[in-house]
Design a protein around this motif. Structure first.
Motif, PDB file in Angstrom:
ATOM      1  N   HIS A  73     -21.513 -13.342 -75.829  1.00 39.59           N
ATOM      2  CA  HIS A  73     -20.789 -12.205 -76.415  1.00 39.59           C
ATOM      3  C   HIS A  73     -21.747 -11.090 -76.848  1.00 39.59           C
ATOM      4  O   HIS A  73     -21.344 -10.183 -77.588  1.00 39.59           O
ATOM      5  CB  HIS A  73     -19.960 -12.670 -77.619  1.00 39.59           C
ATOM      6  CG  HIS A  73     -18.805 -13.537 -77.256  1.00 39.59           C
ATOM      7  ND1 HIS A  73     -17.549 -13.040 -77.001  1.00 39.59           N
ATOM      8  CD2 HIS A  73     -18.719 -14.881 -77.079  1.00 39.59           C
ATOM      9  CE1 HIS A  73     -16.736 -14.036 -76.706  1.00 39.59           C
ATOM     10  NE2 HIS A  73     -17.425 -15.167 -76.738  1.00 39.59           N
ATOM     11  N   GLU A  74     -22.977 -11.159 -76.422  1.00 41.82           N
ATOM     12  CA  GLU A  74     -24.011 -10.180 -76.812  1.00 41.82           C
ATOM     13  C   GLU A  74     -23.533  -8.758 -76.527  1.00 41.82           C
ATOM     14  O   GLU A  74     -23.034  -8.464 -75.447  1.00 41.82           O
ATOM     15  CB  GLU A  74     -25.296 -10.463 -76.035  1.00 41.82           C
ATOM     16  CG  GLU A  74     -26.419  -9.494 -76.305  1.00 41.82           C
ATOM     17  CD  GLU A  74     -26.965  -9.585 -77.722  1.00 41.82           C
ATOM     18  OE1 GLU A  74     -27.169  -8.521 -78.337  1.00 41.82           O
ATOM     19  OE2 GLU A  74     -27.171 -10.710 -78.203  1.00 41.82           O
ATOM     20  N   ASP A  75     -23.708  -7.892 -77.520  1.00 42.16           N
ATOM     21  CA  ASP A  75     -23.292  -6.497 -77.352  1.00 42.16           C
ATOM     22  C   ASP A  75     -24.389  -5.500 -77.720  1.00 42.16           C
ATOM     23  O   ASP A  75     -24.148  -4.307 -77.760  1.00 42.16           O
ATOM     24  CB  ASP A  75     -22.030  -6.213 -78.167  1.00 42.16           C
ATOM     25  CG  ASP A  75     -22.305  -6.103 -79.659  1.00 42.16           C
ATOM     26  OD1 ASP A  75     -23.369  -6.569 -80.132  1.00 42.16           O
ATOM     27  OD2 ASP A  75     -21.455  -5.548 -80.369  1.00 42.16           O
TER      28      ASP A  75
ATOM     29  N   TYR B  83     -23.523  -5.248 -82.767  1.00 35.86           N
ATOM     30  CA  TYR B  83     -22.986  -6.132 -83.795  1.00 35.86           C
ATOM     31  C   TYR B  83     -23.520  -7.557 -83.674  1.00 35.86           C
ATOM     32  O   TYR B  83     -23.508  -8.303 -84.645  1.00 35.86           O
ATOM     33  CB  TYR B  83     -21.461  -6.133 -83.773  1.00 35.86           C
ATOM     34  CG  TYR B  83     -20.842  -4.806 -84.179  1.00 35.86           C
ATOM     35  CD1 TYR B  83     -21.360  -4.065 -85.239  1.00 35.86           C
ATOM     36  CD2 TYR B  83     -19.745  -4.300 -83.513  1.00 35.86           C
ATOM     37  CE1 TYR B  83     -20.791  -2.864 -85.611  1.00 35.86           C
ATOM     38  CE2 TYR B  83     -19.159  -3.101 -83.880  1.00 35.86           C
ATOM     39  CZ  TYR B  83     -19.689  -2.383 -84.931  1.00 35.86           C
ATOM     40  OH  TYR B  83     -19.126  -1.199 -85.306  1.00 35.86           O
ATOM     41  N   SER B  84     -23.995  -7.937 -82.516  1.00 41.36           N
ATOM     42  CA  SER B  84     -24.588  -9.267 -82.345  1.00 41.36           C
ATOM     43  C   SER B  84     -25.801  -9.464 -83.239  1.00 41.36           C
ATOM     44  O   SER B  84     -26.160 -10.597 -83.566  1.00 41.36           O
ATOM     45  CB  SER B  84     -25.008  -9.486 -80.892  1.00 41.36           C
ATOM     46  OG  SER B  84     -23.886  -9.474 -80.059  1.00 41.36           O
TER      47      SER B  84
ATOM     48  N   SER C 251     -12.000  -2.285 -84.864  1.00 42.43           N
ATOM     49  CA  SER C 251     -11.721  -2.557 -83.448  1.00 42.43           C
ATOM     50  C   SER C 251     -12.587  -3.682 -82.882  1.00 42.43           C
ATOM     51  O   SER C 251     -12.270  -4.228 -81.820  1.00 42.43           O
ATOM     52  CB  SER C 251     -11.914  -1.283 -82.622  1.00 42.43           C
ATOM     53  OG  SER C 251     -13.252  -0.818 -82.742  1.00 42.43           O
ATOM     54  N   ALA C 252     -13.666  -4.066 -83.566  1.00 39.90           N
ATOM     55  CA  ALA C 252     -14.546  -5.137 -83.088  1.00 39.90           C
ATOM     56  C   ALA C 252     -14.232  -6.492 -83.718  1.00 39.90           C
ATOM     57  O   ALA C 252     -14.864  -7.490 -83.365  1.00 39.90           O
ATOM     58  CB  ALA C 252     -16.005  -4.766 -83.361  1.00 39.90           C
TER      59      ALA C 252
ATOM     60  N   ASP D 111     -11.707  -8.464 -83.261  1.00 41.94           N
ATOM     61  CA  ASP D 111     -11.279  -9.418 -82.234  1.00 41.94           C
ATOM     62  C   ASP D 111     -12.478  -9.964 -81.465  1.00 41.94           C
ATOM     63  O   ASP D 111     -12.505 -11.141 -81.103  1.00 41.94           O
ATOM     64  CB  ASP D 111     -10.283  -8.784 -81.264  1.00 41.94           C
ATOM     65  CG  ASP D 111      -8.908  -8.579 -81.883  1.00 41.94           C
ATOM     66  OD1 ASP D 111      -8.610  -9.206 -82.925  1.00 41.94           O
ATOM     67  OD2 ASP D 111      -8.131  -7.782 -81.324  1.00 41.94           O
ATOM     68  N   TRP D 112     -13.476  -9.128 -81.193  1.00 37.59           N
ATOM     69  CA  TRP D 112     -14.715  -9.556 -80.533  1.00 37.59           C
ATOM     70  C   TRP D 112     -15.361 -10.680 -81.344  1.00 37.59           C
ATOM     71  O   TRP D 112     -15.764 -11.700 -80.796  1.00 37.59           O
ATOM     72  CB  TRP D 112     -15.651  -8.357 -80.398  1.00 37.59           C
ATOM     73  CG  TRP D 112     -17.070  -8.693 -80.095  1.00 37.59           C
ATOM     74  CD1 TRP D 112     -17.628  -8.882 -78.859  1.00 37.59           C
ATOM     75  CD2 TRP D 112     -18.133  -8.873 -81.031  1.00 37.59           C
ATOM     76  NE1 TRP D 112     -18.969  -9.178 -78.980  1.00 37.59           N
ATOM     77  CE2 TRP D 112     -19.303  -9.172 -80.307  1.00 37.59           C
ATOM     78  CE3 TRP D 112     -18.208  -8.807 -82.424  1.00 37.59           C
ATOM     79  CZ2 TRP D 112     -20.519  -9.417 -80.923  1.00 37.59           C
ATOM     80  CZ3 TRP D 112     -19.421  -9.040 -83.040  1.00 37.59           C
ATOM     81  CH2 TRP D 112     -20.571  -9.342 -82.288  1.00 37.59           C
ATOM     82  N   PHE D 113     -15.424 -10.495 -82.664  1.00 35.59           N
ATOM     83  CA  PHE D 113     -16.015 -11.508 -83.531  1.00 35.59           C
ATOM     84  C   PHE D 113     -15.132 -12.756 -83.590  1.00 35.59           C
ATOM     85  O   PHE D 113     -15.617 -13.880 -83.467  1.00 35.59           O
ATOM     86  CB  PHE D 113     -16.253 -10.938 -84.933  1.00 35.59           C
ATOM     87  CG  PHE D 113     -16.929 -11.913 -85.846  1.00 35.59           C
ATOM     88  CD1 PHE D 113     -18.281 -12.152 -85.733  1.00 35.59           C
ATOM     89  CD2 PHE D 113     -16.205 -12.608 -86.798  1.00 35.59           C
ATOM     90  CE1 PHE D 113     -18.915 -13.078 -86.561  1.00 35.59           C
ATOM     91  CE2 PHE D 113     -16.828 -13.529 -87.629  1.00 35.59           C
ATOM     92  CZ  PHE D 113     -18.179 -13.763 -87.511  1.00 35.59           C
TER      93      PHE D 113
ATOM     94  N   ASP E 179     -13.038 -13.902 -81.455  1.00 36.65           N
ATOM     95  CA  ASP E 179     -13.103 -14.648 -80.194  1.00 36.65           C
ATOM     96  C   ASP E 179     -14.310 -15.587 -80.176  1.00 36.65           C
ATOM     97  O   ASP E 179     -14.215 -16.726 -79.708  1.00 36.65           O
ATOM     98  CB  ASP E 179     -13.164 -13.704 -78.996  1.00 36.65           C
ATOM     99  CG  ASP E 179     -11.852 -12.983 -78.741  1.00 36.65           C
ATOM    100  OD1 ASP E 179     -10.806 -13.401 -79.287  1.00 36.65           O
ATOM    101  OD2 ASP E 179     -11.874 -11.985 -77.988  1.00 36.65           O
ATOM    102  N   GLN E 180     -15.428 -15.118 -80.693  1.00 37.82           N
ATOM    103  CA  GLN E 180     -16.615 -15.975 -80.775  1.00 37.82           C
ATOM    104  C   GLN E 180     -16.361 -17.169 -81.685  1.00 37.82           C
ATOM    105  O   GLN E 180     -16.687 -18.312 -81.344  1.00 37.82           O
ATOM    106  CB  GLN E 180     -17.808 -15.192 -81.326  1.00 37.82           C
ATOM    107  CG  GLN E 180     -18.346 -14.152 -80.398  1.00 37.82           C
ATOM    108  CD  GLN E 180     -19.464 -13.393 -81.049  1.00 37.82           C
ATOM    109  OE1 GLN E 180     -20.557 -13.928 -81.226  1.00 37.82           O
ATOM    110  NE2 GLN E 180     -19.198 -12.152 -81.412  1.00 37.82           N
TER     111      GLN E 180
END
Length: 121
Positions: free
Chosen positions: A28-30, A33-34, A59-60, A62-64, A66-67
């Motif tokens: 999930h590296e971005d 925020y990673s 907005s991020a 969900d990205w977190f 999901d991890q």
């Protein structure tokens, strides 16, 4: 400018699970925020811990999440059956603070309650 969410918390696991956790994080590296992920310089005793702390755009989230969902599903690696567990406080500057408990292969989300209200200031 957007709404920001402060996320701070930790995960606890064993050495085998830690390797799997790191794979999930890497996938999930971005390049932004990673960088909120961190771990102790040196392992101490039996449990392994990995921490997250960052202010991210709403907005991020969900990205977190999901991890964390993927990490929560990492299987036990030995006969004791322990899964990855942890706790995150997620403070939305509009909606307030919630508590994410990572246990039993899932995330359980609830309002953080009055004891954590100082984080909303």
């Amino acid at each position: 400018m957007g709404v920001y969410v402060s996320i701070r918390g930790w995960l606890e696991c064993d050495a085998t699970q830690l390797a799997a956790v790191r794979k999930v994080i890497s996938s999930h590296e971005d390049d932004h925020y990673s960088d909120g992920w961190g771990s102790p310089r040196r392992h101490v005793n039996w449990a392994h811990y990995i921490f997250y702390g960052a202010d991210i755009r709403e907005s991020a989230v969900d990205w977190f999440a999901d991890q964390i969902k993927e990490i929560a599903r990492i299987p036990a690696s030995d006969d004791d059956g322990d899964l990855v567990q942890g706790l995150f406080l997620v403070s939305n500057e509009i909606a307030g603070t919630s508590e994410w408990q990572v246990r039993d292969g899932r995330i359980f989300t609830s309002p953080a309650g009055a004891r954590h209200r100082f984080l909303d200031r």
